[in-house]
Design an enzyme around this catalytic site. Structure first.
Site, mmCIF file in Angstrom:
data_model
loop_
_atom_site.group_PDB
_atom_site.id
_atom_site.type_symbol
_atom_site.label_atom_id
_atom_site.label_comp_id
_atom_site.label_asym_id
_atom_site.label_seq_id
_atom_site.Cartn_x
_atom_site.Cartn_y
_atom_site.Cartn_z
ATOM 1 C CG HIS A 67 33.493 45.607 39.821
ATOM 2 N ND1 HIS A 67 32.569 44.701 39.111
ATOM 3 C CD2 HIS A 67 33.522 44.805 41.086
ATOM 4 C CE1 HIS A 67 32.203 43.656 39.967
ATOM 5 N NE2 HIS A 67 32.835 43.533 41.047
ATOM 6 C CG HIS A 223 35.780 39.284 40.573
ATOM 7 N ND1 HIS A 223 35.763 40.300 39.831
ATOM 8 C CD2 HIS A 223 34.784 39.385 41.373
ATOM 9 C CE1 HIS A 223 34.746 41.197 40.078
ATOM 10 N NE2 HIS A 223 34.084 40.652 41.022
ATOM 11 C CG ASP A 227 34.319 41.829 44.500
ATOM 12 O OD1 ASP A 227 34.346 42.589 43.436
ATOM 13 O OD2 ASP A 227 33.913 40.770 44.491
ATOM 14 C CG HIS A 250 30.996 42.460 48.687
ATOM 15 N ND1 HIS A 250 31.965 43.315 48.322
ATOM 16 C CD2 HIS A 250 30.224 41.825 47.882
ATOM 17 C CE1 HIS A 250 31.906 42.905 47.071
ATOM 18 N NE2 HIS A 250 30.971 41.980 46.481
#
Ligand SMILES: [Zn+2]
Length: 291
Positions: A67, A223, A227, A250
Site C-alpha cells: 500500500h 483495491h 495492490d 500478490h
C-alpha cells in the site's frame, strides 16, 4: 510528526517515518529496531508472498509493503527512506490514502534529474489456471484488473486506470482492502490478519458488509488495482506499459516483477524527452499519528 499503527497480519504495533532521499537512492526501508538495517524496495529482495507482499534480506523481514509503495508510485515519489521499528508496515485504514496525506503534509521536492522509466518493449503474459497477468508495450502506464467473487456486492468487476493526471489520488488511493467474515478463523489459524478490524478492512458477510458505506460501489476491484501498482513498484522504476490482470494476486504480481527483472530483452530504460519529468522525494521527514 510520527505515524503509529498496527500490522494487518502480525498485529504488531509499528512506528513509521518517511524521510527524503537523494536522487538515485530509490525507495529504501530501514529497520531502526535492527541497527538501521536497510533494504531496497526491489524484486531482488522479494520473500515469500501470500496474502501480502514481503521483502527479506539477510533474514530480515519487511512485510505488507504494497500500500505504501502504491502511494509512492501514484504520487511520483522516486526516492525516500522509510523507517520502521517493527517487521510490518502499519495498515492504517486499509487503503493508501493515509500515506498520500502524509506525503502531502511533508511536501514533495523535485530533484535535478530526469526520471528514467522502464519502457516495455515486448509483451509478457503469465497464466496459472484461470489466473492471468500480462504487460504490453505502451507510451503511458495503465493498469486494468478483473476480479470475480461469488458475492452479491462484487461478482465480476473490471477497473481500468490510466496513471496520469492525478487519477490515482481520486480513483485508487482511497480503496480499502477487504475480507470475508467466513474466512476469518481459517486465516487467524494460519497466523494471519491478527491486526485486522472493521477500521482497517471492509468486512464482507454472506450477503452484505458489516461496516458500510463503501467508498466506491466497485471499491473491491479498485483495491486490487492499488495492490498491483504497489507490487509492480518493486520493479524499482516507473513503468511505461499496459498491465492487464485477471483474478491474479500478490504471487502473480510479483512473478511478473521477477520475470521482467530477469529478462532485459523485454524492456529498455528511457527518459521521456518531450515531457521533462523530474524525479522527486518527500520534502522533509514525516510520520503520522493514528489511534
Ligand atoms: Zn491490499
Amino acid at each position: 510528526m510520527d505515524c503509529c499503527g498496527v500490522g494487518l497480519h502480525s498485529g504488531a504495533a509499528v512506528h513509521m517515518r518517511i524521510l527524503p532521499a537523494p536522487a538515485g537512492r530509490g525507495i529504501v526501508f530501514r529497520r531502526v529496531d535492527l541497527d538501521g538495517f536497510e533494504m531496497e524496495a526491489t524484486g531482488r529482495n522479494l520473500a515469500r508472498v501470500s496474502y501480502a507482499t514481503s521483502l527479506m534480506k539477510k533474514g530480515v523481514l519487511i512485510s505488507t509493503t504494497e500500500h505504501l509503495l502504491s502511494a509512492f508510485i501514484g504520487m511520483g515519489i522516486d526516492n525516500a527512506i522509510v523507517e520502521l521499528d517493527n517487521l510490518e508496515l502499519p495498515i492504517l485504514d486499509g487503503s493508501a490514502w493515509p500515506f498520500v496525506e502524509l506525503i502531502r503534509k511533508a511536501g514533495i521536492r523535485k530533484q535535478r534529474r530526469l526520471r528514467t522509466y522502464l519502457r516495455i518493449r515486448r509483451e509478457l503474459e503469465l497464466r496459472e489456471g484461470d489466473k492471468f497477468i500480462a504487460v504490453y508495450p505502451a507510451d503511458t502506464y495503465s493498469v486494468s484488473y478483473t476480479i470475480n467473487f461469488p458475492h452479491s456486492l462484487i461478482g465480476k468487476e473490471t477497473f481500468r486506470a490510466e496513471l496520469e493526471d492525478g487519477n490515482y489520488l481520486s480513483q485508487i488511493a482511497p480503496a480499502r482492502t477487504f475480507g470475508f467474515r467466513e474466512d476469518e478463523q481459517a486465516m487467524r489459524n494460519m497466523g494471519l490478519i491478527r491486526g485486522a478490524s472493521r477500521d482497517n478492512c471492509i468486512v464482507l458477510t454472506k450477503s452484505g458488509i458489516e461496516n458500510p458505506p463503501l467508498r466506491y460501489p466497485d471499491e473491491f476491484v479498485r483495491h486490487k488495482v492499488l495492490d498491483l501498482i504497489g507490487d509492480l513498484a518493486l520493479i524499482g522504476r516507473q513503468v511505461l506499459g499496459n498491465v492487464v490482470a485477471d483474478r491474479a494476486g500478490h504471487a502473480m504480481h510479483t512473478a511478473l516483477v521477477c520475470r521482467l527483472l530477469r529478462d532485459r530483452t523485454l524492456w529498455e530504460e528511457t527518459t521521456v524527452e518531450d515531457v521533462p519529468s523530474p524525479i522527486s522525494t518527500p520534502m522533509r521527514a514525516l510520520a503520522a499519528q493514528t489511534a
